[in-house]
Design a protein around this motif. Sequence first.
Motif, PDB file in Angstrom:
ATOM      1  N   VAL A  52       0.814  -1.219   0.000  1.00 51.38           N
ATOM      2  CA  VAL A  52       0.000   0.000   0.000  1.00 51.38           C
ATOM      3  C   VAL A  52       0.850   1.274   0.000  1.00 51.38           C
ATOM      4  CG1 VAL A  52      -1.733   1.320   1.281  1.00 51.38           C
ATOM      5  CG2 VAL A  52      -1.976  -1.166   1.035  1.00 51.38           C
ATOM      6  N   PRO A  53       1.953   1.373   0.789  1.00 49.10           N
ATOM      7  CA  PRO A  53       2.761   2.604   0.725  1.00 49.10           C
ATOM      8  C   PRO A  53       3.320   2.887  -0.663  1.00 49.10           C
ATOM      9  CG  PRO A  53       3.288   1.370   2.706  1.00 49.10           C
ATOM     10  CD  PRO A  53       2.414   0.486   1.876  1.00 49.10           C
ATOM     11  N   PHE A  54       3.642   1.843  -1.431  1.00 50.68           N
ATOM     12  CA  PHE A  54       4.167   2.042  -2.779  1.00 50.68           C
ATOM     13  C   PHE A  54       3.052   2.098  -3.817  1.00 50.68           C
ATOM     14  CE2 PHE A  54       7.720   0.151  -0.444  1.00 50.68           C
ATOM     15  CZ  PHE A  54       8.743   1.020  -0.784  1.00 50.68           C
ATOM     16  N   LEU A  55       1.907   1.509  -3.497  1.00 54.35           N
ATOM     17  CA  LEU A  55       0.754   1.531  -4.395  1.00 54.35           C
ATOM     18  C   LEU A  55      -0.459   2.056  -3.625  1.00 54.35           C
ATOM     19  CD1 LEU A  55       1.259  -1.979  -6.066  1.00 54.35           C
ATOM     20  CD2 LEU A  55       1.844   0.246  -7.050  1.00 54.35           C
ATOM     21  N   PRO A  56      -0.488   3.350  -3.318  1.00 57.18           N
ATOM     22  CA  PRO A  56      -1.579   3.897  -2.507  1.00 57.18           C
ATOM     23  C   PRO A  56      -2.938   3.794  -3.167  1.00 57.18           C
ATOM     24  CG  PRO A  56      -0.238   5.664  -3.446  1.00 57.18           C
ATOM     25  CD  PRO A  56       0.479   4.377  -3.731  1.00 57.18           C
ATOM     26  N   SER A  57      -2.968   3.637  -4.485  1.00 56.48           N
ATOM     27  CA  SER A  57      -4.246   3.540  -5.194  1.00 56.48           C
ATOM     28  C   SER A  57      -4.761   2.103  -5.281  1.00 56.48           C
ATOM     29  CB  SER A  57      -4.097   4.122  -6.609  1.00 56.48           C
ATOM     30  OG  SER A  57      -3.106   3.405  -7.343  1.00 56.48           O
ATOM     31  N   LEU A  58      -4.140   1.190  -4.541  1.00 62.29           N
ATOM     32  CA  LEU A  58      -4.538  -0.214  -4.575  1.00 62.29           C
ATOM     33  C   LEU A  58      -5.909  -0.371  -3.917  1.00 62.29           C
ATOM     34  CD1 LEU A  58      -3.288  -2.943  -5.531  1.00 62.29           C
ATOM     35  CD2 LEU A  58      -2.570  -3.301  -3.173  1.00 62.29           C
ATOM     36  N   THR A  59      -6.924  -0.671  -4.689  1.00 60.90           N
ATOM     37  CA  THR A  59      -8.283  -0.768  -4.174  1.00 60.90           C
ATOM     38  C   THR A  59      -8.553  -2.167  -3.623  1.00 60.90           C
ATOM     39  OG1 THR A  59      -9.159  -1.446  -6.327  1.00 60.90           O
ATOM     40  CG2 THR A  59      -9.030   0.933  -5.876  1.00 60.90           C
ATOM     41  N   GLN A  60      -9.725  -2.318  -2.990  1.00 61.20           N
ATOM     42  CA  GLN A  60     -10.100  -3.628  -2.469  1.00 61.20           C
ATOM     43  C   GLN A  60     -10.282  -4.636  -3.602  1.00 61.20           C
ATOM     44  OE1 GLN A  60     -13.520  -3.256   0.055  1.00 61.20           O
ATOM     45  NE2 GLN A  60     -12.417  -2.167   1.668  1.00 61.20           N
ATOM     46  N   GLY A  61     -10.830  -4.166  -4.733  1.00 64.51           N
ATOM     47  CA  GLY A  61     -10.993  -5.061  -5.872  1.00 64.51           C
ATOM     48  C   GLY A  61      -9.657  -5.545  -6.408  1.00 64.51           C
ATOM     49  N   GLN A  62      -8.657  -4.660  -6.430  1.00 61.53           N
ATOM     50  CA  GLN A  62      -7.327  -5.065  -6.900  1.00 61.53           C
ATOM     51  C   GLN A  62      -6.658  -6.015  -5.908  1.00 61.53           C
ATOM     52  OE1 GLN A  62      -5.733  -1.121  -7.394  1.00 61.53           O
ATOM     53  NE2 GLN A  62      -6.154  -1.087  -9.608  1.00 61.53           N
ATOM     54  N   GLN A  63      -6.887  -5.779  -4.605  1.00 61.45           N
ATOM     55  CA  GLN A  63      -6.365  -6.716  -3.615  1.00 61.45           C
ATOM     56  C   GLN A  63      -7.038  -8.080  -3.756  1.00 61.45           C
ATOM     57  OE1 GLN A  63      -5.704  -5.319   0.469  1.00 61.45           O
ATOM     58  NE2 GLN A  63      -6.166  -3.238  -0.217  1.00 61.45           N
ATOM     59  N   ALA A  64      -8.324  -8.088  -4.089  1.00 55.02           N
ATOM     60  CA  ALA A  64      -9.009  -9.358  -4.327  1.00 55.02           C
ATOM     61  C   ALA A  64      -8.419 -10.077  -5.537  1.00 55.02           C
ATOM     62  CB  ALA A  64     -10.501  -9.118  -4.530  1.00 55.02           C
ATOM     63  N   ASP A  65      -8.029  -9.299  -6.569  1.00 51.60           N
ATOM     64  CA  ASP A  65      -7.369  -9.910  -7.736  1.00 51.60           C
ATOM     65  C   ASP A  65      -6.014 -10.508  -7.347  1.00 51.60           C
ATOM     66  OD1 ASP A  65      -9.449  -9.269  -9.408  1.00 51.60           O
ATOM     67  OD2 ASP A  65      -8.559  -7.361 -10.049  1.00 51.60           O
ATOM     68  N   LEU A  66      -5.295  -9.844  -6.430  1.00 54.47           N
ATOM     69  CA  LEU A  66      -4.036 -10.410  -5.941  1.00 54.47           C
ATOM     70  C   LEU A  66      -4.267 -11.750  -5.253  1.00 54.47           C
ATOM     71  CD1 LEU A  66      -2.164  -7.284  -4.479  1.00 54.47           C
ATOM     72  CD2 LEU A  66      -1.706  -8.479  -6.621  1.00 54.47           C
ATOM     73  N   CYS A  67      -5.387 -11.853  -4.532  1.00 57.26           N
ATOM     74  CA  CYS A  67      -5.717 -13.124  -3.878  1.00 57.26           C
ATOM     75  C   CYS A  67      -5.975 -14.216  -4.911  1.00 57.26           C
ATOM     76  CB  CYS A  67      -6.933 -12.946  -2.979  1.00 57.26           C
ATOM     77  SG  CYS A  67      -6.655 -11.896  -1.530  1.00 57.26           S
ATOM     78  N   LYS A  68      -6.616 -13.851  -6.021  1.00 59.23           N
ATOM     79  CA  LYS A  68      -6.848 -14.830  -7.083  1.00 59.23           C
ATOM     80  C   LYS A  68      -5.526 -15.297  -7.695  1.00 59.23           C
ATOM     81  CE  LYS A  68     -11.466 -13.202  -8.400  1.00 59.23           C
ATOM     82  NZ  LYS A  68     -12.327 -12.685  -9.494  1.00 59.23           N
ATOM     83  N   PHE A  69      -4.643 -14.340  -7.937  1.00 56.92           N
ATOM     84  CA  PHE A  69      -3.325 -14.709  -8.456  1.00 56.92           C
ATOM     85  C   PHE A  69      -2.596 -15.622  -7.475  1.00 56.92           C
ATOM     86  CE2 PHE A  69      -3.778 -10.998 -11.314  1.00 56.92           C
ATOM     87  CZ  PHE A  69      -3.389 -11.593 -12.499  1.00 56.92           C
ATOM     88  N   HIS A  70      -2.755 -15.356  -6.183  1.00 57.42           N
ATOM     89  CA  HIS A  70      -2.105 -16.193  -5.167  1.00 57.42           C
ATOM     90  C   HIS A  70      -2.584 -17.635  -5.259  1.00 57.42           C
ATOM     91  CE1 HIS A  70      -2.620 -18.154  -1.176  1.00 57.42           C
ATOM     92  NE2 HIS A  70      -1.312 -18.025  -1.194  1.00 57.42           N
ATOM     93  N   VAL A  71      -3.900 -17.820  -5.378  1.00 57.19           N
ATOM     94  CA  VAL A  71      -4.450 -19.174  -5.442  1.00 57.19           C
ATOM     95  C   VAL A  71      -3.943 -19.911  -6.687  1.00 57.19           C
ATOM     96  CG1 VAL A  71      -6.565 -20.531  -5.654  1.00 57.19           C
ATOM     97  CG2 VAL A  71      -6.490 -18.575  -4.101  1.00 57.19           C
ATOM     98  N   VAL A  72      -4.008 -19.242  -7.837  1.00 64.75           N
ATOM     99  CA  VAL A  72      -3.608 -19.880  -9.092  1.00 64.75           C
ATOM    100  C   VAL A  72      -2.122 -20.210  -9.089  1.00 64.75           C
ATOM    101  CG1 VAL A  72      -3.347 -19.504 -11.571  1.00 64.75           C
ATOM    102  CG2 VAL A  72      -5.468 -18.853 -10.431  1.00 64.75           C
TER     103      VAL A  72
END
Length: 323
Positions: free
Chosen positions: A86-106
């Motif tokens: 978040v400090p480096f990507l302050p515009s990281l939204t909840q939807g984008q964090q949810a996409d990171l979770c999807k990438f994590h699973v895959v």
Amino acid sequence: MFVVPTLLPLDTAVDLALLALVAVLLLLSSLSFAFVIHLCLKSRSAPHLGNFNSLWTVRLLLISSTTLWALVELLRVPFFRRHYLVPFLPSLTQGQQADLCKFHVVLSLGLCEPVFLLTVLFLVNISIKKKDPCRLWALAFVFGACLPLLLLQIVFVFFEPIDLLLPEVFGRSSYISKDESGNDTVLCTYPLMSIIVFGAFGVTFSLCFLLSCWKVMSLVINKGLRTRIYVLASAVLVSLPLEILLLGVSVMWMPDHAVYKGMVFGAFLCTLACTVAGEGILVIRPIIDALAAGGECCQWSPSQQSLREEDRRPQAEEMGVKV
């Protein structure tokens, strides 16, 4: 007057413990990488190490999959995302964090762990072969066997074809929870369908790996090497089913529940134990044995060295050069 230190919240303590273990695994992977590179450089000036160095690309694949898995695990840690992303990507939204979770699973259940396990299986199988296969064939075997699982994970996680037919838990890869201060926190979860797909892969792999270990044990007479095979087989055949069991049972609780977090952390420890055993037994220890055997060969005079090389090679392989 004594000051009693304030205990960390459970969530923060678990996240910090996971970060510390990931750091240890990354250090071990760096050490394994250094061993492989050292053996590659050593084999240029010591021709007798050329045979021992023939599988360096496969061992690098093992190290790379372990390293990538450790880095991917950071994506699901709220403490890491909150303090480092978040400090480096302050515009990281909840939807984008949810996409990171999807990438994590895959990446975790569809690529990193399957590639690691298939590489372990390949190295165990090749340890009883008299001739090493082509390196490209080895890579093709690992990625070819992993591709169907990866595609299934991508379909079920990103396209969610079963969301309208089955309960939410089958396709849920993230969950929004409120922390103690009332802020929303995105928690990464494992969809039940992804766990089922990975579980089917795990059962098939366990049977193949058990058969491979049985073949190796029937041919190996060296006591030290038999012990290594026992340790590796125990680490894989216990950790993998236990990881699948913990992930499967964890869906009975909500992702912000303490029991759920404990089970997911237990699954992480299972994979960690498996990767540590794999790197130690299949990378670090064989290279140490190869260098030791090569050092003994170098003690002979040039006229005797060519004769002694062939005598030392079977002995070195029994010591675990390939395994």
